[in-house]
Design a protein around this motif. Sequence first.
Motif, mmCIF file in Angstrom:
data_model
loop_
_atom_site.group_PDB
_atom_site.id
_atom_site.type_symbol
_atom_site.label_atom_id
_atom_site.label_comp_id
_atom_site.label_asym_id
_atom_site.label_seq_id
_atom_site.Cartn_x
_atom_site.Cartn_y
_atom_site.Cartn_z
ATOM 1 N N LEU A 259 0.831 -1.204 0.000
ATOM 2 C CA LEU A 259 0.000 0.000 0.000
ATOM 3 C C LEU A 259 0.867 1.255 0.000
ATOM 4 O O LEU A 259 0.627 2.192 -0.778
ATOM 5 N N ASN A 260 1.896 1.262 0.831
ATOM 6 C CA ASN A 260 2.777 2.436 0.898
ATOM 7 C C ASN A 260 3.541 2.626 -0.412
ATOM 8 O O ASN A 260 3.742 3.763 -0.867
ATOM 9 N N HIS A 261 3.964 1.522 -1.007
ATOM 10 C CA HIS A 261 4.692 1.608 -2.274
ATOM 11 C C HIS A 261 3.778 2.143 -3.376
ATOM 12 O O HIS A 261 4.164 3.017 -4.157
ATOM 13 N N PHE A 262 2.554 1.637 -3.429
ATOM 14 C CA PHE A 262 1.585 2.111 -4.416
ATOM 15 C C PHE A 262 1.300 3.604 -4.213
ATOM 16 O O PHE A 262 1.201 4.372 -5.176
ATOM 17 N N THR A 263 1.197 4.016 -2.955
ATOM 18 C CA THR A 263 0.961 5.430 -2.640
ATOM 19 C C THR A 263 2.106 6.300 -3.139
ATOM 20 O O THR A 263 1.887 7.380 -3.696
ATOM 21 N N ARG A 264 3.345 5.822 -2.967
ATOM 22 C CA ARG A 264 4.502 6.602 -3.439
ATOM 23 C C ARG A 264 4.475 6.749 -4.962
ATOM 24 O O ARG A 264 4.803 7.820 -5.495
ATOM 25 N N VAL A 265 4.084 5.693 -5.653
ATOM 26 C CA VAL A 265 3.998 5.760 -7.111
ATOM 27 C C VAL A 265 2.949 6.792 -7.529
ATOM 28 O O VAL A 265 3.190 7.651 -8.384
ATOM 29 N N VAL A 266 1.769 6.732 -6.895
ATOM 30 C CA VAL A 266 0.694 7.674 -7.231
ATOM 31 C C VAL A 266 1.102 9.107 -6.901
ATOM 32 O O VAL A 266 0.814 10.041 -7.657
ATOM 33 N N ASN A 267 1.788 9.295 -5.776
ATOM 34 C CA ASN A 267 2.268 10.640 -5.419
ATOM 35 C C ASN A 267 3.224 11.179 -6.468
ATOM 36 O O ASN A 267 3.206 12.378 -6.802
ATOM 37 N N THR A 268 4.086 10.310 -6.990
ATOM 38 C CA THR A 268 5.009 10.705 -8.050
ATOM 39 C C THR A 268 4.244 11.146 -9.297
ATOM 40 O O THR A 268 4.532 12.195 -9.887
ATOM 41 N N ILE A 269 3.246 10.347 -9.702
ATOM 42 C CA ILE A 269 2.441 10.679 -10.876
ATOM 43 C C ILE A 269 1.712 12.005 -10.666
ATOM 44 O O ILE A 269 1.622 12.841 -11.573
ATOM 45 N N ALA A 270 1.201 12.218 -9.440
ATOM 46 C CA ALA A 270 0.451 13.440 -9.137
ATOM 47 C C ALA A 270 1.314 14.691 -9.272
ATOM 48 O O ALA A 270 0.813 15.767 -9.598
ATOM 49 N N LYS A 271 2.628 14.534 -9.012
ATOM 50 C CA LYS A 271 3.530 15.679 -9.166
ATOM 51 C C LYS A 271 3.818 15.985 -10.637
ATOM 52 O O LYS A 271 4.208 17.091 -10.994
#
Length: 279
Positions: free
Chosen positions: A13-25
Motif C-alpha cells: 500500500l505504501n509503495h503504491f501510494t509513493r507511485v501515485v504521489n510521483t504521478i500526481a507531481k
Amino acid sequence: MKFRAKMIDVGCLNHFTRVVNTIAKLTKSCVLRLTADNLYFVLSGKVASGGVSMWCELLQVNFFDEYQLEGVSAEANEICLEVSPENLSRALKTAQNAKSVKVKLTKKHCPCLTLAAELPSLSSISRAVTHDIPVDVIPRRLWHDFKEPSMPDFDVSIYLPPLKTIKNVVDRMKNLSHYLVMEANLNGEMNLKIETDLVSVTTHFKDLGNPPWGDDASQSRDPEEMAYARVDIRKLQQFLIGQQVNPSKAMCNIVHKKILHLILLHEDVSLQYFIPAVA
C-alpha cells in the motif's frame, strides 16, 4: 465492465501510494489503463508540439492481494479511465495505516473509482473511510493513443547519477535560465549546462556508465562525441521534484537535439518520461 481489487499488505500500500504521489507531481490528469496483469499510468502528450509524455507500468500481482477485471469485451479485456492522480493521492493518504484497501469501479452520479479503507480500531467496531474519485471512461476507439511508446532511436544512453544530486544542481540552475542543456557521450560522461548572455555554468559527471542495450547503431559513434538536448528546465525540475519511486536504476536516452527520454526502473515499477528539446 467490472474492476475490483484489494490491498492488505501495508508495504504494498505504501509503495503504491509513493507511485501515485510521483504521478500526481507530474500531471494533473492522466489515463489509468487497467489490464489483467498490469496497471499503467499514461500521459500522452504530443512531444512534437512541445508536450511531455509519460508511461508508468506496474505489475498488479506485486501490489494487490485480490484483483478482478472484466474489460469492455473478451477480446479487449481492459479498461481505460481518465483520472486525477491528485484525487487518488489524497484518498490514499487517509489509508496509510489501513488494515485493507478496496478499489472498485462504480457508478454513482458519474463513473467513479471507489476506494474503501478499513482502518484499525481500538474497539470491536470497524472504522471505514470511503472516497469516490470521479473518472471518465475512455471509449475503445481512442485507445490507440494510450499504447506503450516506442523506444526512440537514441544517440546516447547513459546511467544517471543519484536523482537527488541532479535535483540539487537543477534547482540552482533554474534561477539563471529557463533552459538547460543535458549532454552525454558513450564514455559515461554527462554535463548539465546553462548558457546565457551573462553566465555560463556547467556541472560535470564522470564514470556513470552506459547501459548495454545491445544496439549496434551506437557502436560506430565516437565515444567522446556528445549528444545533447536543450529542454525547458521547469519540465525537468517537475520530473525530479516528484520522484518517490526510489529506482534501482535510472537512465537517460538522448535523441540529439530532439528528445530527453528518462527511464526509472524499480523491481516492480517502470517509469518513462519524455521531454521534447527546444531550439
